[in-house]
Write an enzyme that holds these catalytic residues in place. Structure first.
Site, PDB file in Angstrom:
ATOM      1  N   GLY A  89       0.812  -1.215   0.000  1.00  0.00           N
ATOM      2  CA  GLY A  89       0.000   0.000   0.000  1.00  0.00           C
ATOM      3  C   GLY A  89       0.845   1.264   0.000  1.00  0.00           C
ATOM      4  O   GLY A  89       0.338   2.358  -0.246  1.00  0.00           O
ATOM      5  N   ARG A  90       2.103   1.089   0.325  1.00  0.00           N
ATOM      6  CA  ARG A  90       2.990   2.272   0.312  1.00  0.00           C
ATOM      7  C   ARG A  90       4.411   1.862  -0.022  1.00  0.00           C
ATOM      8  O   ARG A  90       5.368   2.544   0.333  1.00  0.00           O
ATOM      9  CB  ARG A  90       2.960   2.979   1.649  1.00  0.00           C
ATOM     10  CG  ARG A  90       3.323   2.086   2.820  1.00  0.00           C
ATOM     11  CD  ARG A  90       3.579   2.921   4.019  1.00  0.00           C
ATOM     12  NE  ARG A  90       3.799   2.098   5.195  1.00  0.00           N
ATOM     13  CZ  ARG A  90       4.299   2.576   6.307  1.00  0.00           C
ATOM     14  NH1 ARG A  90       4.634   3.844   6.385  1.00  0.00           N
ATOM     15  NH2 ARG A  90       4.474   1.798   7.336  1.00  0.00           N
ATOM     16  N   LYS A 110       9.796   2.358   0.291  1.00  0.00           N
ATOM     17  CA  LYS A 110       8.714   2.346   1.280  1.00  0.00           C
ATOM     18  C   LYS A 110       8.356   3.803   1.535  1.00  0.00           C
ATOM     19  O   LYS A 110       9.249   4.608   1.839  1.00  0.00           O
ATOM     20  CB  LYS A 110       9.201   1.663   2.561  1.00  0.00           C
ATOM     21  CG  LYS A 110       8.135   1.439   3.611  1.00  0.00           C
ATOM     22  CD  LYS A 110       8.660   0.470   4.656  1.00  0.00           C
ATOM     23  CE  LYS A 110       7.680   0.266   5.799  1.00  0.00           C
ATOM     24  NZ  LYS A 110       8.217  -0.719   6.766  1.00  0.00           N
ATOM     25  N   ASP A 122      -2.394   6.774   2.988  1.00  0.00           N
ATOM     26  CA  ASP A 122      -1.870   7.816   2.098  1.00  0.00           C
ATOM     27  C   ASP A 122      -0.644   7.358   1.318  1.00  0.00           C
ATOM     28  O   ASP A 122      -0.108   8.112   0.502  1.00  0.00           O
ATOM     29  CB  ASP A 122      -1.547   9.084   2.900  1.00  0.00           C
ATOM     30  CG  ASP A 122      -0.492   8.842   3.978  1.00  0.00           C
ATOM     31  OD1 ASP A 122      -0.006   7.689   4.083  1.00  0.00           O
ATOM     32  OD2 ASP A 122      -0.164   9.786   4.713  1.00  0.00           O
ATOM     33  N   GLY A 123      -0.188   6.139   1.602  1.00  0.00           N
ATOM     34  CA  GLY A 123       0.972   5.626   0.876  1.00  0.00           C
ATOM     35  C   GLY A 123       2.295   6.206   1.342  1.00  0.00           C
ATOM     36  O   GLY A 123       3.335   5.951   0.746  1.00  0.00           O
ATOM     37  N   ARG A 173      14.703  -0.052   0.597  1.00  0.00           N
ATOM     38  CA  ARG A 173      14.967  -1.267   1.366  1.00  0.00           C
ATOM     39  C   ARG A 173      15.617  -2.329   0.501  1.00  0.00           C
ATOM     40  O   ARG A 173      15.232  -2.532  -0.647  1.00  0.00           O
ATOM     41  CB  ARG A 173      13.632  -1.784   1.912  1.00  0.00           C
ATOM     42  CG  ARG A 173      13.766  -3.028   2.734  1.00  0.00           C
ATOM     43  CD  ARG A 173      12.641  -3.129   3.748  1.00  0.00           C
ATOM     44  NE  ARG A 173      11.390  -3.542   3.155  1.00  0.00           N
ATOM     45  CZ  ARG A 173      10.249  -3.588   3.852  1.00  0.00           C
ATOM     46  NH1 ARG A 173      10.215  -3.240   5.118  1.00  0.00           N
ATOM     47  NH2 ARG A 173       9.144  -3.976   3.275  1.00  0.00           N
ATOM     48  N   ARG A 180       6.316 -13.105   1.279  1.00  0.00           N
ATOM     49  CA  ARG A 180       5.834 -13.256   2.653  1.00  0.00           C
ATOM     50  C   ARG A 180       4.917 -14.456   2.748  1.00  0.00           C
ATOM     51  O   ARG A 180       4.381 -14.924   1.729  1.00  0.00           O
ATOM     52  CB  ARG A 180       5.033 -12.004   3.050  1.00  0.00           C
ATOM     53  CG  ARG A 180       5.769 -10.698   2.812  1.00  0.00           C
ATOM     54  CD  ARG A 180       4.803  -9.559   2.467  1.00  0.00           C
ATOM     55  NE  ARG A 180       5.521  -8.367   2.002  1.00  0.00           N
ATOM     56  CZ  ARG A 180       5.882  -7.359   2.776  1.00  0.00           C
ATOM     57  NH1 ARG A 180       5.569  -7.353   4.038  1.00  0.00           N
ATOM     58  NH2 ARG A 180       6.543  -6.334   2.281  1.00  0.00           N
ATOM     59  N   ASP A 249       1.785 -11.249   7.081  1.00  0.00           N
ATOM     60  CA  ASP A 249       2.326 -10.444   5.979  1.00  0.00           C
ATOM     61  C   ASP A 249       3.680  -9.848   6.346  1.00  0.00           C
ATOM     62  O   ASP A 249       4.335  -9.237   5.505  1.00  0.00           O
ATOM     63  CB  ASP A 249       1.347  -9.326   5.587  1.00  0.00           C
ATOM     64  CG  ASP A 249       0.937  -8.474   6.772  1.00  0.00           C
ATOM     65  OD1 ASP A 249       0.428  -9.033   7.757  1.00  0.00           O
ATOM     66  OD2 ASP A 249       1.140  -7.250   6.733  1.00  0.00           O
ATOM     67  N   ASP A 259      10.000  -5.485   8.083  1.00  0.00           N
ATOM     68  CA  ASP A 259       8.968  -4.546   8.533  1.00  0.00           C
ATOM     69  C   ASP A 259       9.124  -4.144   9.993  1.00  0.00           C
ATOM     70  O   ASP A 259       8.376  -4.567  10.868  1.00  0.00           O
ATOM     71  CB  ASP A 259       7.560  -5.105   8.272  1.00  0.00           C
ATOM     72  CG  ASP A 259       7.074  -4.675   6.896  1.00  0.00           C
ATOM     73  OD1 ASP A 259       7.818  -3.957   6.208  1.00  0.00           O
ATOM     74  OD2 ASP A 259       5.958  -5.052   6.521  1.00  0.00           O
TER      75      ASP A 259
HETATM   76  P1  AMP Z   1       2.333  -2.912   8.068  1.00  0.00           P
HETATM   77  O1  AMP Z   1       1.542  -2.793   9.311  1.00  0.00           O
HETATM   78  O2  AMP Z   1       3.296  -1.781   7.829  1.00  0.00           O
HETATM   79  O3  AMP Z   1       2.989  -4.238   7.933  1.00  0.00           O
HETATM   80  O4  AMP Z   1       1.297  -2.763   6.876  1.00  0.00           O
HETATM   81  C1  AMP Z   1       0.138  -3.522   6.761  1.00  0.00           C
HETATM   82  C2  AMP Z   1      -0.595  -3.149   5.490  1.00  0.00           C
HETATM   83  O5  AMP Z   1      -1.015  -1.800   5.546  1.00  0.00           O
HETATM   84  C3  AMP Z   1       0.230  -3.283   4.229  1.00  0.00           C
HETATM   85  O6  AMP Z   1      -0.629  -3.701   3.208  1.00  0.00           O
HETATM   86  C4  AMP Z   1       0.709  -1.882   3.994  1.00  0.00           C
HETATM   87  O7  AMP Z   1       1.010  -1.639   2.642  1.00  0.00           O
HETATM   88  C5  AMP Z   1      -0.488  -1.067   4.442  1.00  0.00           C
HETATM   89  N1  AMP Z   1      -0.122   0.287   4.884  1.00  0.00           N
HETATM   90  C6  AMP Z   1       0.515   0.650   6.016  1.00  0.00           C
HETATM   91  N2  AMP Z   1       0.663   1.980   6.088  1.00  0.00           N
HETATM   92  C7  AMP Z   1       0.110   2.502   4.975  1.00  0.00           C
HETATM   93  C8  AMP Z   1      -0.054   3.822   4.442  1.00  0.00           C
HETATM   94  N3  AMP Z   1       0.384   4.899   5.091  1.00  0.00           N
HETATM   95  N4  AMP Z   1      -0.676   3.950   3.254  1.00  0.00           N
HETATM   96  C9  AMP Z   1      -1.132   2.878   2.589  1.00  0.00           C
HETATM   97  N5  AMP Z   1      -1.014   1.628   3.016  1.00  0.00           N
HETATM   98  C10 AMP Z   1      -0.392   1.415   4.198  1.00  0.00           C
HETATM   99 MG    MG Z   2       4.071  -5.151   6.709  1.00  0.00          MG
END
Ligand code: AMP
Ligand code: MG
Length: 491
Positions: A89-90, A110, A122-123, A173, A180, A249, A259
């Site tokens: 997502g980002r 990232k 917001d990515g 990264r 995963r 994930d 992560d």
């Molecule tokens: P994480 O908790 O960082 O492992 O992320 C879990 C999921 O949420 C993954 O699919 C990420 O891509 C998504 N994600 C986390 N933060 C954001 C963000 N700011 N914008 C879009 N997607 C996010």
């Molecule tokens: Mg993650």
């Protein structure tokens, strides 16, 4: 000019597992950190590229030649609940590079903006968490723990909205891959068994080539992934590392730690330690990690069943279950190998397991500082037990244990100095303690002062080597700082 020889095997072999997405160009990229040692290991040379250009290339303002950014699909169990579609997502995979030894690594952004997987996000990423990922990754690497690493951190010049407005950043990264457990779950959940099989074959070729000729390759893949996770978690536990978000994930097939969110190193030993503000029930507490790993791997097993026995997946359950049930013993084996080494013993003998378990029980009962207790064993081996004893409010039980250990150590070849030297090479003195990390991130993020971060990096990159003048990096925090420490996702 910077030259990176990209390859794109993931896209090529698994076109249905990713989507081409361009990064969002940041308004005012500024280089915060370039990981020169890592770049050198990868054979990436900057040539005459200046910082401003490096910042542009590693933030999405421009792209290094040959990069073909894609967002990767994955699913995942988050705190036990399943989301069939998470994905990058980002994050964006730019492509793969081969190091001078021919090892393949992903280069990925990232925080580079929205993708079709962004949902309501917001990515973006903030400077603080990206610098945290840099420091923790470098520390883990120096501790010999398989990990992804940061090649670059670039401030975007944009304020991003979290609980409050924060400076944004893009991290580049480096990972053995970004495959995963959740990647397998994605194709299993969406019923795309063709891609699922291609993914499994790709994973075997990339990470477990020795399994290619196996008659039961997918069961073997499960077994091999379990082995690597067992080895990884054993190392986490010995380092006092708490990942914080062991969702499926966030568990790689390569066996690397990935992560770094609300992760932290434990100071005082307590198996219930949780730092993450979002982990209210302690699912991912320090002591739970060896139990969560097989839970996650059972989800991998479920995804692989249809490949193990396409005509009757249920028939593969017993064999897969046996593998998952074998995790505990495998983990224990890895844990003991490390534990005996850290106790100064060159090979495990009868009784050593009990010695190690009793030692850890002592740490737990006394809430002794985890890192210093192990480290000061070397001093105790050389006859100075005072630094160790000082970590225990009541040293009675420690004093009963020490003679048992000394007697065992006396059976080792070489002098006590030899044993102590071995122990100092196995028990770090400098870890990125939370209060130091927070201090460095605050200086960087709120005051544009990177000096404390650079200093901390330098210290944790040589964790086993005592250097005079670094006491504050070796010591636990003052009690009021340690109390109630929380890392916020703040992502
Ligand atoms: P994480 O908790 O960082 O492992 O992320 C879990 C999921 O949420 C993954 O699919 C990420 O891509 C998504 N994600 C986390 N933060 C954001 C963000 N700011 N914008 C879009 N997607 C996010
Ligand atoms: Mg993650």
């Amino acid at each position: 000019m910077i030259r990176i020889q990209f390859d794109h095997s993931y896209q090529r072999d698994l076109p249905d597992a990713c989507i081409a997405v361009a990064p969002e160009p940041p308004p005012a990229p500024a280089l915060l950190y370039w990981n020169a040692p890592l770049a050198e290991e990868l054979g990436i040379t900057l040539g005459d590229t200046d910082d401003a250009m490096v910042a542009r290339l590693f933030s999405g303002a421009e792209l290094p030649e040959g990069a073909e950014p894609v967002a990767q699909a994955y699913a995942g169990h988050q705190f036990g609940g399943f989301s069939p579609t998470l994905g990058d997502g980002r994050a964006l995979l730019l492509g793969e590079v081969l190091d001078p030894q021919g090892r393949r690594y992903d280069l990925a952004f990232k925080g580079s903006g929205r993708t079709p997987f962004s949902r309501r996000g917001d990515g973006k990423a903030a400077v603080g968490p990206m610098l945290r990922e840099l420091v923790i990754g470098e520390a883990m690497h120096a501790l010999g723990i398989p990990t992804t690493r940061a090649l670059a951190v670039v401030a975007t010049g944009e304020r991003i909205l979290r609980e409050r407005a924060l400076p944004g950043a893009v991290l580049t990264r480096v990972a053995a891959s970004h495959i995963r457990v959740g990647t397998f779950q994605f194709f299993a959940a969406h019923g795309d068994h063709e891609t699922l099989q291609a993914l499994a074959d790709y994973t075997i070729a990339r990470h477990y080539p020795e399994l290619a000729g196996s008659k039961t390759p997918y069961l073997a893949l499960l077994e091999a992934a379990c082995e690597r996770q067992a080895a990884l978690i054993a190392r986490w536990m010995h380092a006092g590392f708490i990942h914080g978000v062991m969702n499926t994930d966030n568990m790689t097939l390569s066996g690397e730690t990935i992560d770094y969110g609300p992760c932290a190193f434990m100071d005082a030993y307590d198996s219930a330690t949780v730092f993450s503000s979002i982990d209210r029930e302690g699912r991912y507490a320090y002591g739970n990690q060896p139990l969560i790993a097989p839970w996650n791997l059972a989800r991998l097993a479920e995804a692989l069943l249809v490949l193990m026995a396409p005509d009757d997946p249920a028939s593969a359950v017993p064999a897969a279950t046996e593998v998952i049930q074998g995790f505990a013993a495998c983990y224990r084996r890895h844990w003991l190998v490390q534990a005996t080494r850290k106790l100064g013993l060159t090979a495990e003998r009868e009784g050593d397991a009990g010695l190690a378990d009793d030692w850890v029980a002592l740490l737990a009962a006394a809430h002794a500082d985890h890192t210093l207790a192990w480290r000061h064993l070397a001093d105790a081996a050389e006859g100075d037990a005072a630094p160790l004893t000082a970590l225990f409010a009541d040293a009675a039980q420690l004093n009963a244990w020490l003679p048992r250990w000394r007697a065992r150590l006396a059976e080792e070849p070489g002098s006590v100095q030899d044993s102590a030297a071995r122990m100092r090479a196995a028990n770090p003195l400098y870890i990125p303690r939370n209060h130091l990390v927070e201090e460095a991130l605050l200086a960087a993020s709120a005051h544009d002062d990177l000096a404390p971060l650079l200093r901390l990096l330098e210290v944790v990159r040589a964790p086993y080597t005592f250097r005079p003048g670094l006491d504050r990096y070796a010591l636990p925090p003052a009690p009021e700082l340690a109390e109630g420490y929380r890392t916020f996702c703040g992502t």
